[in-house]
Design an enzyme around this catalytic site. Structure first.
Site, PDB file in Angstrom:
ATOM      1  N   CYS A   1     -31.342  14.562   4.724  1.00  0.00           N
ATOM      2  CA  CYS A   1     -30.425  15.680   4.463  1.00  0.00           C
ATOM      3  C   CYS A   1     -29.014  15.270   4.895  1.00  0.00           C
ATOM      4  O   CYS A   1     -28.345  15.966   5.645  1.00  0.00           O
ATOM      5  CB  CYS A   1     -30.890  16.957   5.167  1.00  0.00           C
ATOM      6  SG  CYS A   1     -31.189  16.802   6.941  1.00  0.00           S
TER       7      CYS A   1
ATOM      8  N   GLU B   1     -46.714  14.187  12.139  1.00  0.00           N
ATOM      9  CA  GLU B   1     -45.498  14.432  12.917  1.00  0.00           C
ATOM     10  C   GLU B   1     -45.673  13.775  14.275  1.00  0.00           C
ATOM     11  O   GLU B   1     -46.716  13.924  14.916  1.00  0.00           O
ATOM     12  CB  GLU B   1     -45.260  15.925  13.065  1.00  0.00           C
ATOM     13  CG  GLU B   1     -44.126  16.293  13.987  1.00  0.00           C
ATOM     14  CD  GLU B   1     -42.782  15.716  13.552  1.00  0.00           C
ATOM     15  OE1 GLU B   1     -42.051  15.200  14.427  1.00  0.00           O
ATOM     16  OE2 GLU B   1     -42.469  15.780  12.339  1.00  0.00           O
TER      17      GLU B   1
ATOM     18  N   GLY C   1     -42.465  22.240   5.116  1.00  0.00           N
ATOM     19  CA  GLY C   1     -42.033  22.632   3.780  1.00  0.00           C
ATOM     20  C   GLY C   1     -42.570  21.723   2.694  1.00  0.00           C
ATOM     21  O   GLY C   1     -43.195  22.166   1.722  1.00  0.00           O
TER      22      GLY C   1
END
Length: 465
Positions: free
Chosen positions: A235, A138, A119
């Site tokens: 988050c 990643e 994203g």
């Protein structure tokens, strides 16, 4: 504590910490929002303008982001597979506002350190456009594949996908204009969307995540160049994973605070973080205050006196797998069909050929010596048994394709193609044909006259009816 009684599925220690931060009344508002359905939002690809939405549905902090009235079946939308938009949670698109306010150089080199599923990487790629270079990293192999797929669908060709631990970036100190660390966390902000995060949550898990985040920050704090930026995000809501880690970062490295202006009606909460080197700022997103999920972001700037690493282009490029090639070395079918091939750098990986922005050739070759590459630029295709096989990556890219044969399909035939089923192509030219939907490429078929071979990647094929 009424809020605890109204939602026993949430862990009691989490609700206690929330009430300490918000108070009883606002915690009740949070719990009411938690019971509601999470909003659906997408971010458009500015280089593939295939979707038009009502401006009144725009996410206030992101000009390319829009809320949807309901959640459609994205799997059955060919424009989703064509990379014209990305399904992204609204809060995380705040990165768009941060970039716009800071005016980070678009011709710079950015790093998304914990990038999957993609994203923020696709957002960064859009910001850099035809001017800059993105490293999307990643560490987990399976997630790297998802990241790679989303980067390929986005199609800008300005990205390198790598698979490395944060500790393997140490030779790149002072190399990046912007480093984004969306760190693995306890997921408190995703409780509404992800029941699995609730089951995994515990105070011990929060401590584990905070320690993991500190390790990443300790290894990545040296990566932004002088005057460059680091954006730290999670988050979660708790201070252990957020404010305390910002303090840790400022204790270990020299950084300056960055304050981001907010719209008065956005509902984003600014927090002041008292550190030994000054007052820093964090931005927290609560689902009861805005239309989005939970998030924390802090932006810091490296002083102008910090280290800057600028690689030079060497006469020879020595790499165990990659080699430089020129337009004279590639198959004629490729050089005749791929416009701009003379203007960019070309590399070969065995019989496969990649196009890469020439202005970042020195940076790419420097990175290739230090990182585990999983994808770069645009894979154009490969020569096999004397024949040229165009790649799906080239089909998805924004490279001009005026010289290739195209075949426009309707929705039903587009979905048949995406399922790797036969599609009717009466009257189509023989040879390689690019299938398009609403003029956006979906992939290749090879028309042999008596049959048509579908070259859509089998691992991407749509399985939904």
């Amino acid at each position: 504590m009424n809020s605890m009684e109204s939602s026993p599925q949430l862990p009691i220690p989490f609700l206690q910490s929330l009430e300490r931060a918000l108070g009883n009344d606002e915690t009740a508002e949070f719990m009411q929002a938690y019971q509601e359905e999470a909003p659906t939002s997408i971010r458009l690809n500015p280089f593939k303008k295939g979707v038009h939405l009502d401006e009144s549905a725009k996410i206030p902090w992101c000009d390319e982001g829009y809320y949807l009235a309901n959640r459609p079946s994205f799997t059955l939308d060919p424009l989703f597979h064509a990379g014209t938009y990305y399904v992204q949670e609204a809060s995380s698109t705040f990165l768009y506002h941060v970039l716009s306010h800071l005016a980070v150089p678009k011709d710079g080199v950015f790093l998304d350190l914990c990038a999957a599923p993609g994203g923020k990487s696709t957002l960064l790629s859009s910001y850099l456009g035809n001017e800059g270079l993105l490293v999307a990293n990643e560490v987990i192999s399976a997630r790297t594949q998802i990241l790679k797929e989303n980067i390929i669908k986005w199609g800008l060709g300005n990205t390198i996908v790598t698979q490395n631990d944060a500790g393997q970036f140490q030779e790149l100190a002072g190399f990046f204009d912007l480093v984004v660390i969306d760190a693995p966390c306890s997921g408190e902000g995703m409780f509404r969307k992800d029941p699995k995060a609730i089951k995994e949550w515990s105070p011990e898990h929060v401590d584990l995540c905070a320690g993991r985040q500190q390790r990443i920050l300790d290894q990545a704090g040296i990566l932004p160049k002088a005057g460059g930026y680091l954006m730290y995000a999670t988050c979660t809501f708790n201070q252990k994973e957020n404010e305390q880690n910002v303090r840790f970062l400022t204790e270990e490295f020299s950084y300056e605070p960055v304050r981001i202006p907010l719209g008065s009606d956005w509902g984003i909460v600014e927090s002041e973080i008292a550190c030994d080197s000054g007052l820093f700022y964090g931005y927290r997103f609560f689902p009861h205050r805005l239309k989005g999920e939970g998030l924390f972001i802090s932006i810091l700037r490296r002083p102008d006196t910090s280290v800057t690493t600028t690689p030079k282009l060497h006469k020879e490029f020595r790499h165990p797998h990659l080699k430089r090639v020129s337009v004279r070395d590639i198959p004629s079918e490729l050089s005749h069909q791929v416009e701009r091939v003379n203007e960019e750098s070309l590399y070969a990986l065995g019989s496969a050929y990649f196009l890469f922005p020439k202005r970042f050739q020195a940076e790419f070759e420097f990175l290739a010596q230090h990182l585990n590459l999983r994808y770069m630029g645009v894979f154009l295709g490969e020569a096999s048994n004397g024949q040229w096989i165009p790649s799906h990556e080239w089909a998805m890219s924004i490279l001009p394709k005026d010289l290739v044969v195209k075949w426009e399909v309707n929705l039903d035939h587009a979905l048949q193609f995406l399922r790797k089923e036969p599609i009717p192509m009466d009257g189509a030219a023989t040879g390689w044909v690019l299938i398009t939907y609403q003029e956006y490429p979906l992939g290749w078929v090879k028309n042999l006259g008596n049959r048509i071979n579908n070259y859509y990647p089998k691992e991407w094929r749509v399985r939904m009816s």
